[in-house]
Write a protein that holds these residues in place. Structure first.
Motif, PDB file in Angstrom:
ATOM      1  N   HIS A   1      23.499   1.487 -17.758  1.00 61.77           N
ATOM      2  CA  HIS A   1      23.442   0.351 -18.687  1.00 61.77           C
ATOM      3  C   HIS A   1      24.422   0.460 -19.858  1.00 61.77           C
ATOM      4  N   ALA A   2      25.514   1.178 -19.681  1.00 62.20           N
ATOM      5  CA  ALA A   2      26.563   1.189 -20.703  1.00 62.20           C
ATOM      6  C   ALA A   2      27.269  -0.164 -20.714  1.00 62.20           C
ATOM      7  N   GLU A   3      28.043  -0.411 -21.765  1.00 65.71           N
ATOM      8  CA  GLU A   3      28.729  -1.702 -21.883  1.00 65.71           C
ATOM      9  C   GLU A   3      29.684  -1.944 -20.723  1.00 65.71           C
ATOM     10  N   ASP A   4      30.292  -0.871 -20.210  1.00 69.80           N
ATOM     11  CA  ASP A   4      31.239  -1.047 -19.103  1.00 69.80           C
ATOM     12  C   ASP A   4      30.600  -0.747 -17.745  1.00 69.80           C
ATOM     13  N   TYR A   5      29.269  -0.785 -17.683  1.00 66.16           N
ATOM     14  CA  TYR A   5      28.568  -0.513 -16.424  1.00 66.16           C
ATOM     15  C   TYR A   5      29.036  -1.459 -15.318  1.00 66.16           C
ATOM     16  N   HIS A   6      29.111  -2.755 -15.605  1.00 65.00           N
ATOM     17  CA  HIS A   6      29.444  -3.721 -14.567  1.00 65.00           C
ATOM     18  C   HIS A   6      30.908  -3.633 -14.157  1.00 65.00           C
ATOM     19  N   ALA A   7      31.776  -3.242 -15.083  1.00 63.72           N
ATOM     20  CA  ALA A   7      33.166  -2.989 -14.699  1.00 63.72           C
ATOM     21  C   ALA A   7      33.226  -1.823 -13.713  1.00 63.72           C
ATOM     22  N   GLY A   8      32.430  -0.779 -13.973  1.00 63.13           N
ATOM     23  CA  GLY A   8      32.368   0.348 -13.046  1.00 63.13           C
ATOM     24  C   GLY A   8      31.806  -0.061 -11.699  1.00 63.13           C
ATOM     25  N   GLU A   9      30.853  -0.967 -11.717  1.00 58.81           N
ATOM     26  CA  GLU A   9      30.262  -1.475 -10.476  1.00 58.81           C
ATOM     27  C   GLU A   9      31.321  -2.179  -9.622  1.00 58.81           C
ATOM     28  N   VAL A  10      32.111  -3.037 -10.252  1.00 56.66           N
ATOM     29  CA  VAL A  10      33.151  -3.758  -9.520  1.00 56.66           C
ATOM     30  C   VAL A  10      34.236  -2.798  -9.042  1.00 56.66           C
ATOM     31  N   LEU A  11      34.589  -1.844  -9.874  1.00 56.81           N
ATOM     32  CA  LEU A  11      35.641  -0.905  -9.495  1.00 56.81           C
ATOM     33  C   LEU A  11      35.199  -0.048  -8.308  1.00 56.81           C
ATOM     34  N   ASP A  12      33.946   0.359  -8.294  1.00 58.18           N
ATOM     35  CA  ASP A  12      33.422   1.114  -7.164  1.00 58.18           C
ATOM     36  C   ASP A  12      33.542   0.295  -5.876  1.00 58.18           C
ATOM     37  N   GLU A  13      33.246  -0.985  -5.962  1.00 56.89           N
ATOM     38  CA  GLU A  13      33.384  -1.866  -4.796  1.00 56.89           C
ATOM     39  C   GLU A  13      34.852  -2.011  -4.408  1.00 56.89           C
ATOM     40  N   LEU A  14      35.742  -2.088  -5.395  1.00 59.91           N
ATOM     41  CA  LEU A  14      37.167  -2.252  -5.122  1.00 59.91           C
ATOM     42  C   LEU A  14      37.718  -1.067  -4.330  1.00 59.91           C
ATOM     43  N   PHE A  15      37.228   0.122  -4.628  1.00 56.04           N
ATOM     44  CA  PHE A  15      37.726   1.326  -3.960  1.00 56.04           C
ATOM     45  C   PHE A  15      37.020   1.593  -2.623  1.00 56.04           C
ATOM     46  N   SER A  16      35.986   0.839  -2.302  1.00 56.31           N
ATOM     47  CA  SER A  16      35.155   1.134  -1.134  1.00 56.31           C
ATOM     48  C   SER A  16      35.131  -0.053  -0.181  1.00 56.31           C
ATOM     49  N   GLY A  17      34.633   0.179   1.018  1.00 58.95           N
ATOM     50  CA  GLY A  17      34.470  -0.918   1.961  1.00 58.95           C
ATOM     51  C   GLY A  17      35.676  -1.115   2.850  1.00 58.95           C
TER      52      GLY A  17
ATOM     53  N   LEU B   1      39.717  -9.101  -6.641  1.00 53.90           N
ATOM     54  CA  LEU B   1      38.604  -9.131  -7.601  1.00 53.90           C
ATOM     55  C   LEU B   1      37.521 -10.089  -7.135  1.00 53.90           C
ATOM     56  N   ARG B   2      37.909 -11.273  -6.690  1.00 53.57           N
ATOM     57  CA  ARG B   2      36.914 -12.266  -6.290  1.00 53.57           C
ATOM     58  C   ARG B   2      36.114 -11.790  -5.074  1.00 53.57           C
ATOM     59  N   ARG B   3      36.780 -11.124  -4.140  1.00 49.81           N
ATOM     60  CA  ARG B   3      36.063 -10.609  -2.976  1.00 49.81           C
ATOM     61  C   ARG B   3      35.014  -9.577  -3.394  1.00 49.81           C
ATOM     62  N   CYS B   4      35.408  -8.688  -4.281  1.00 47.88           N
ATOM     63  CA  CYS B   4      34.464  -7.660  -4.752  1.00 47.88           C
ATOM     64  C   CYS B   4      33.277  -8.303  -5.459  1.00 47.88           C
ATOM     65  N   GLN B   5      33.553  -9.263  -6.295  1.00 48.34           N
ATOM     66  CA  GLN B   5      32.466  -9.932  -7.024  1.00 48.34           C
ATOM     67  C   GLN B   5      31.533 -10.662  -6.057  1.00 48.34           C
ATOM     68  N   ALA B   6      32.109 -11.339  -5.073  1.00 54.24           N
ATOM     69  CA  ALA B   6      31.276 -12.054  -4.097  1.00 54.24           C
ATOM     70  C   ALA B   6      30.411 -11.088  -3.313  1.00 54.24           C
ATOM     71  N   ARG B   7      30.999  -9.960  -2.919  1.00 54.05           N
ATOM     72  CA  ARG B   7      30.236  -8.979  -2.134  1.00 54.05           C
ATOM     73  C   ARG B   7      29.108  -8.360  -2.966  1.00 54.05           C
ATOM     74  N   LEU B   8      29.380  -8.024  -4.219  1.00 52.27           N
ATOM     75  CA  LEU B   8      28.360  -7.429  -5.074  1.00 52.27           C
ATOM     76  C   LEU B   8      27.212  -8.400  -5.324  1.00 52.27           C
ATOM     77  N   LYS B   9      27.545  -9.652  -5.572  1.00 47.39           N
ATOM     78  CA  LYS B   9      26.495 -10.635  -5.846  1.00 47.39           C
ATOM     79  C   LYS B   9      25.652 -10.906  -4.602  1.00 47.39           C
ATOM     80  N   ALA B  10      26.312 -10.965  -3.446  1.00 48.43           N
ATOM     81  CA  ALA B  10      25.552 -11.136  -2.210  1.00 48.43           C
ATOM     82  C   ALA B  10      24.721  -9.891  -1.912  1.00 48.43           C
TER      83      ALA B  10
ATOM     84  N   ALA C   1      31.886 -11.969 -14.967  1.00 54.43           N
ATOM     85  CA  ALA C   1      32.622 -11.867 -16.230  1.00 54.43           C
ATOM     86  C   ALA C   1      33.643 -10.738 -16.236  1.00 54.43           C
ATOM     87  N   VAL C   2      33.585  -9.843 -15.258  1.00 55.82           N
ATOM     88  CA  VAL C   2      34.525  -8.717 -15.215  1.00 55.82           C
ATOM     89  C   VAL C   2      35.913  -9.230 -14.848  1.00 55.82           C
TER      90      VAL C   2
END
Length: 854
Positions: free
Chosen positions: A698-714, A781-790, A828-829
């Motif tokens: 729950h740090a301020e950059d938690y969600h940026a880390g979440e998206v970045l993890d998705e960007l590097f994976s999959g 970025l949009r693909r990562c965001q779509a995948r995380l939200k789904a 928002a990331v």
């Protein structure tokens, strides 16, 4: 006595399932289409079942053609490049995957239901129009060779491969699905193309779609994308029957492992045989859960094994009844003899009505659990159509169970589990001398959690959901490694386990029996930042769930014998982790990175800490953690609030008062050990890791880390494309995170061929540099965001998952229903946020790099 009288109420719970509409259509080209509307969530699972697997490879048996083709099917079609397939799925918030078994290959996409036709189009294109590019065939062949090597590094895989090759002498089940290395190496692209053209024809396909769909529109979409392909000649494949086994067989191997793994197996008939349901029931009575006969007698009373279970595996015309166990090497022979004595006694004395009732209850609960998600429902329908050939099989199966008697269980035990047909397999440490014993996310319509704060500080979270007859209780407290004595690592895991054992007026065996005889489950929770227990039952049994949780929290016994047993089991689990090179590598880099910080170890701790534990230490930790201000209880599912809530409040009011515990201060500068390290292990594969300082929960950059993890994976990530798809350097490569309340670790991991570690690490370095420079395409970025939200939507389908999220939110100071804001925060990331995160966290000077290699 039959099961029917005592199980009638349970079976009635399944009656609504039989009434749910399922539409089966056969297209003119022979393709079978199965549709099931489900409006409970705005999701859909689109699955294509190809009725071909490793047993259908005919003259190429053992080559792994089915598995090879599964890998190749997303590499490009006449209309799309390979990368476009995974990118399109991700852009629509979907998840794409596939798997191969002995008798089928399944391709599926789970995604928001508004994009169902996108999935239909993609899967039709891949299944019917793949081009199997020559360059991709060559690269993927190298990837699969690495995968074959990795399976040899997994002791459990080696055990089951040995079992199947020993138990089956003629049937193709004896051949590994992935293929033999030498046979697979000889496969040419022409072999793959010929197999594809012969088996991937419409009249050999079943399309299953479950979700928030319109039947007419979805049927039209399938006809549009699959219907143009013509029916084709489908030559029969001879699958030889397994000859009758006339004598016992055994294979005991001695390798670089620390724990013995054993299996006793007997041949049984296939899934459509009239005895199949009886054998399932027998397996559940003997080895289904902690209150089962084998668990209680062989583990709890005799102390001969660390784990034991029984299963009835019979997907086709034949199968195996198997009893599997783990044990210390010097106890294998005694454990095997004890199991055989139990079977001999049961074959004469039989089973009690209560044991039958409990087992059928467990099977009923399993049936309900399989229907929690769209993907699970689709899988059930696919198996009924493809494996059995009868969509109504589930109803028929339970009708047969209704008529089973204790005499039936005795009959099948005597008929099938006979010494002359026993196959005994084991994998043992080299130090053990051979013993020749000859036997061996949710839709918006789901309500928010209501939060009730009691005067003593305890919190109660309630979410009614009556879509399924299922009820989940989850009690959690702040805990984990930050609250442990540093000298007693592993106390979180062992404490959580003992809470589910002897408590109140019940022994551990009685607790297991009490909950499992109604088909319920009761299990411990232990993580980096929390500890607790969870129970799941059918709605009429809510009082039992509350009873075991009440006793666990207010009256745990920490019995000396049980403590000794579970301490040994935890030590065995740690030893088992050391046998898997990937798990070992993850642990090693974590230790080096965190050093003296508590997060150097997970809740299971380490051998020294676990050995130092005693009941008094666990009792003290329990007293410290389970105070009212530190406890949250979440209840989700089918319940009557007027009846249940007063009982829950009364329980929580009994929790001890006192201040909430504070985590241990941890001031270690991270990483504790920066630099490059190499560790040698006797394995066939190498594992490379890079660890960096990460963000906390729950740090301020938690969600940026979440998206970045998705960007590097999959499969759609640039890193995956470069390392696996373009260069064939690794079977897997991705990033991941370890997060605590105060800090965290962001790391990369890949499995590769010895000698190519440097190439993989260079690609990871290059990808980090690209992101740090902000060289990220908007579409990425949009693909990562779509995948995380789904993915968030997917993860919130079950009562247990929602209760987990709510309790963690409450414990960690977040709004209980914070998941409602997840999509907005992920959206928002920005690319600048990702570049900033990478520049701040992924610095080479702050890197712990580890290579584990032969």
């Amino acid at each position: 006595m039959t099961v029917s009288a005592s199980a009638a109420a349970e079976l009635r719970l399944l009656a609504p399932f039989w009434q749910e509409p399922v539409v089966r259509t056969v297209l003119p080209n022979g393709l079978t289409l199965i549709l099931k509307p489900d409006r409970s969530a705005a999701l859909a699972s689109v699955q294509v079942w190809v009725k071909t697997g490793s047993i259908h490879e005919d003259t190429r048996l053992g080559a792994g053609l089915s598995h090879y083709l599964e890998h190749m099917l997303f590499k490009g079609t006449e209309r799309r490049a390979g990368r476009d397939i995974s990118a399109t799925v991700q852009a629509h918030g979907g998840y794409i995957n596939a798997y191969t078994t002995f008798d089928r290959t399944v391709y599926y996409i789970d995604l928001p239901s508004e994009h169902t036709e996108v999935a239909v189009d993609l899967l039709a294109d891949a299944v019917l129009h793949s081009t199997l590019p020559a360059d991709e065939c060559a690269k993927e062949k190298d990837v699969i060779l690495r995968e074959i090597a990795m399976t040899k590094d997994d002791p459990d895989n080696r055990l089951w491969d040995t079992l199947f090759s020993t138990a089956f002498r003629e049937h193709p089940y004896r051949q590994p699905i992935i293929g033999h290395r030498d046979v697979f190496s000889a496969v040419a692209r022409e072999d793959l193309v010929a197999y594809y053209k012969a088996r991937y024809v419409p009249n050999n396909l079943v399309v299953v779609i479950v979700g928030d769909i319109d039947v007419a529109a979805t049927t039209a979409a399938v006809e549009k994308h699959f219907g143009a392909a013509p029916r084709a000649r489908l030559a029969p494949v001879l699958v030889p029957a397994e000859p009758l086994q006339l004598g016992p067989r055994a294979e005991h191997r001695y390798e670089d492992v620390e724990l013995t793994r054993g299996a006793l197996a007997w041949p049984i008939p296939g899934l459509t045989h009239e005895d199949a349901p009886v054998l399932d029931l027998l397996a559940t009575v003997l080895g289904g859960g902690d209150s089962s006969i084998l668990w209680q007698e062989i583990r709890e009373e005799a102390g001969l094994v660390h784990t034991i279970d029984a299963s009835s595996w019979n997907p086709g015309s034949s199968g195996l009844f198997c009893i599997g166990f783990t044990a210390d090497a010097d106890k294998r022979t005694a454990a095997t003899a004890a199991i055989q004595r139990v079977l001999a006694r049961c074959s004469t004395k039989g089973f009690t009505p209560a044991q039958l009732h409990k087992a059928i209850r467990q099977i009923v609960v399993g049936e309900i659990n399989s229907r929690k998600t769209m993907s699970g429902q689709a899988s059930r329908l696919g198996a009924a159509e493809v494996v059995v050939g009868d969509l109504d099989y589930s109803r028929t199966y339970f009708d047969q169970l209704r008529r089973v008697t204790s005499a039936d269980l005795k009959r099948v035990l005597k008929a099938y589990l006979v010494p002359a047909r026993l196959t005994a397999i084991s994998l043992n440490p080299k130090v053990a001398a051979p013993v020749a014993d000859g036997s061996e996310q949710a839709r918006s319509g789901i309500p928010d959690f209501e939060e009730i704060k009691l005067p003593n500080g305890a919190r109660l979270l309630l979410q009614p959901d009556r879509r399924l007859p299922n009820l989940h209780f989850r009690l959690a407290a702040n805990g984990g490694v930050l609250f442990e004595d540093p000298a007693l690592r592993g106390s979180t895991s062992l404490l959580a386990t003992l809470l589910t054992k002897d408590a109140g007026q019940r022994t551990a065996a009685q607790v297991a029996q009490f909950i499992e005889e109604v088909g319920g489950s009761f299990h411990p929770l232990a993580g980096n930042n929390s500890i607790g227990v969870a129970a799941e039952v059918l709605p009429p049994d809510w009082a039992r769930a509350l009873s075991v949780i009440t006793d666990a929290v207010l009256a745990p016994k920490f019995a000396a014998d049980t403590f000794k047993t579970e301490q040994a089991a935890l030590l065995a689990a740690l030893a088992q982790d050391a046998d898997d090179v990937v798990t070992l590598a993850r642990k090693r880099v974590r230790e080096k990175f965190f050093g003296a910080h508590p997060l150097a170890y997970d809740a299971s701790g380490h051998e020294t800490g676990v050995k130092a534990l005693n009941p008094a230490a666990l009792r003290a930790l329990h007293k410290k953690l389970f105070v009212a201000r530190n406890v949250v209880l979440a209840v989700a599912g089918d319940f009557d609030a007027k009846q249940l809530v007063p009982k829950l409040k009364a329980f929580l009011a009994r929790l001890p008062k006192g201040p909430a515990p504070e985590p241990v201060a941890a001031k270690t500068a991270l990483p504790a050990e920066a630099g490059d390290f190499i560790e040698k292990q006797p394995r066939e594969q190498a594992v490379v890791l890079q660890a960096f300082p990460g963000t906390r929960v729950h740090a301020e950059d938690y969600h940026a880390g979440e998206v970045l993890d998705e960007l590097f994976s999959g499969m759609a990530s640039r890193l995956f494309e470069r390392v696996r798809e373009e260069k064939g350097l690794a079977y897997f490569v991705r990033s991941s995170r370890v997060m605590g309340l105060d800090t965290g670790m962001f790391y990369f991991i890949a499995g590769t061929q010895p000698g190519r570690e440097g190439e993989v690490l260079a690609e990871i370095d290059a990808e980090i540099a690209r992101v740090q420079a902000g060289d990220i395409a908007e579409v990425e970025l949009r693909r990562c965001q779509a995948r995380l939200k789904a993915g968030q939507r997917q993860s919130m389908q079950t009562n247990s998952a929602r209760a987990l999220q709510a309790t963690l939110n409450a414990l960690q100071g977040q709004p209980v229903n914070a998941w409602r804001d997840y999509d907005a925060k992920i959206s928002a990331v920005t690319i600048a946020d990702l570049a900033d995160f990478a520049r701040r966290h992924l610095k080479k000077a702050d890197r712990t790099q580890l290579v584990v290699r032969p």
